[in-house]
Design a protein around this motif. Structure first.
Motif: not given
Length: 464
Positions: A91-120
């Motif tokens: 998380t620290a790397q994501a913020i440092a390399m991508g700025g605070p906006g990286a946190v939003f995309w972590m959340w967005a990715a988690s919505l897709l990650g939920m259904i992907i992991k459900y399927a797995e």
């Protein structure tokens, strides 16, 4: 030697950027969107039910037949591998390399990650093998072979090989290396003489290697029982400390939320130029560290869930939704808010590590307590990840070469703990990113091909 190392590291970084931007990102978005559509956006519509049947049943007593684990023990093993140093350092790397906006995309990715992991997890229950000694074995290599047919066995073997190698990165060396750094810093605060850091790391590496060797030779059932105790304890420990820090800086929370959304969705960022590059960095690093943290798309958690004593694939799949939520939405968000709310200086565009979160803790708890907390947190997180990934790697090696290869693999896995204490952290993280992206390829092929099967069993279960 330094020049050679630098060239290898830069080459790996360039290759990783290509893999994540041109391969993993499109696969995650398209596969997550496809599964969401075909399963009726289950991760949103059935989210309360998922929490009720997973988090709400943690303290209920479950019995599993011989050779299997309870649904919660399977999830605890999966969470042990995912809740690691990636939640803090990633998380620290994501913020440092991508700025605070990286946190939003972590959340967005988690919505897709939920259904992907459900399927797995669904596929791991639908396509699993009964072992002669009792219990089940499964995971992407098994559902590729049984679900897609034997002509896809080379693809299954490719996944198993890449996952067995990736275990040394994501589940071992990147975790232990980060933890060793934090423990060494804490030792310095409590009396370690200057100049003895290298020797301390060697001794620490030997101790952790011996402990790892003792731990990784536990059975699947033994690992499940151990992680069922370890995961809730370390999660609660981290949760309380992070919440205390955020509450002490709560006046900055509205500003931090604004920075997160502005960094991810600002019209200037979409317009191009330097702002557009910043948005691309936020998107790429948010996705990369989300995947490193919750492992959705890697298929690894499916290996642990295959051994669960459960008959309903969709019901066990709900644990995947809970795992991504707990790992990324809760723990990674707490890390991000703690860093951003504390007001510490962030080295934008530079590789960051545990020092960011440690500096944030120092603003409330003081230097010595913060260093000690960081050392203990990363050590427990790292060792829990080692437990989970030792199991994953062993299952993959057993699939490839049979039971005879498991003992040598586990010994090599434990030995890697020692070397990771004295190696460069940057190179280890670069190698981990590389193997993570590569092992996702066979898994995504299977998820695309078997998405109809996942949708079918989902409709049957939730319509009855």
């Amino acid at each position: 030697m330094n020049l050679t190392f630098l060239m290898i590291y830069q080459t790996l970084c360039s290759f990783n950027n290509y893999l994540w931007s041109a391969l993993f990102l499109p696969c995650t978005v398209i596969c997550g969107g496809l599964l969401s559509f075909r399963c009726g956006f289950l991760q949103l519509r059935r989210f309360p039910l998922a929490m009720k049947l997973t988090a709400g049943s943690i303290f209920k007593k479950h019995r599993a037949e011989k050779g299997t684990v309870t649904p919660f023990q399977a999830a605890a093993t999966a969470l042990a591998s995912t809740v690691g140093t990636g939640n803090i350092i990633g998380t620290a790397q994501a913020i440092a390399m991508g700025g605070p906006g990286a946190v939003f995309w972590m959340w967005a990715a988690s919505l897709l990650g939920m259904i992907i992991k459900y399927a797995e997890i669904c596929l791991s229950i639908l396509y699993r093998r009964r072992e002669a000694a009792g219990g089940y074995s499964g995971g992407p290599m098994v559902y590729i072979e049984l679900g897609l047919g034997k002509r896809f066995r080379p693809l299954a073997r490719a996944y198993a090989l890449l996952a067995a190698l990736a275990a040394f990165g994501i589940g071992n060396m990147s975790q232990i290396s980060s933890a060793a750094g934090a423990v060494t810093l804490a030792a310095g605060c409590f009396g370690l003489p200057a100049g003895n850091e290298a020797l301390f790391r060697h001794v620490l590496g030997l101790i952790l290697a011996v402990l790892t060797c003792a731990a990784v030779f536990r059975s699947t059932v033994g690992t499940g029982k151990l992680t069922a105790v370890l995961v809730p304890l370390m999660g609660a420990f981290f949760f309380l400390a992070a919440c205390g820090l955020i509450l002490c800086h709560v006046q900055r929370l509205p500003v931090v939320l604004l920075e997160i959304f502005r960094g991810a969705l600002s019209p200037r960022a979409i317009g191009g130029g330097m702002s557009g590059a910043a948005m691309k960095q936020a998107l790429q690093w948010g996705l990369r560290r989300s995947a490193f943290s919750n492992e959705a798309g890697l298929g690894s958690a499916a290996i642990a869930h295959a051994s669960a004593d459960v008959r309903s694939a969709p019901e066990q799949g709900l644990w995947g939704i809970f795992e991504v939520f707990a790992d990324t939405v809760v723990i990674c968000s707490l890390t991000a808010f703690a860093i951003l709310c504390s007001g510490i200086g962030v080295p934008w565009g530079q590789t960051a590590g545990s020092e960011l979160f440690t500096s944030a803790l120092t603003t409330v708890y003081g230097k010595n307590c913060s260093q000690l907390f960081m050392a203990l947190s990363l050590l427990f997180f790292a060792m829990s990840s080692v437990l989970g990934w030792a199991l994953y790697g062993s299952c993959c090696v057993r699939y490839l070469f049979g039971q005879v290869a498991v003992v040598p693999y586990r010994l090599l896995f434990a030995s890697a703990v020692y070397f990771s204490c004295v190696m460069s952290t940057n190179l280890i993280w670069a190698l981990s990113d590389c193997f993570n992206a590569l092992m996702s390829v066979p898994n995504f092929i299977a998820l695309f091909a078997l998405s109809g099967k996942v949708a079918e069993v989902t409709r049957e279960h939730f319509s009855s």
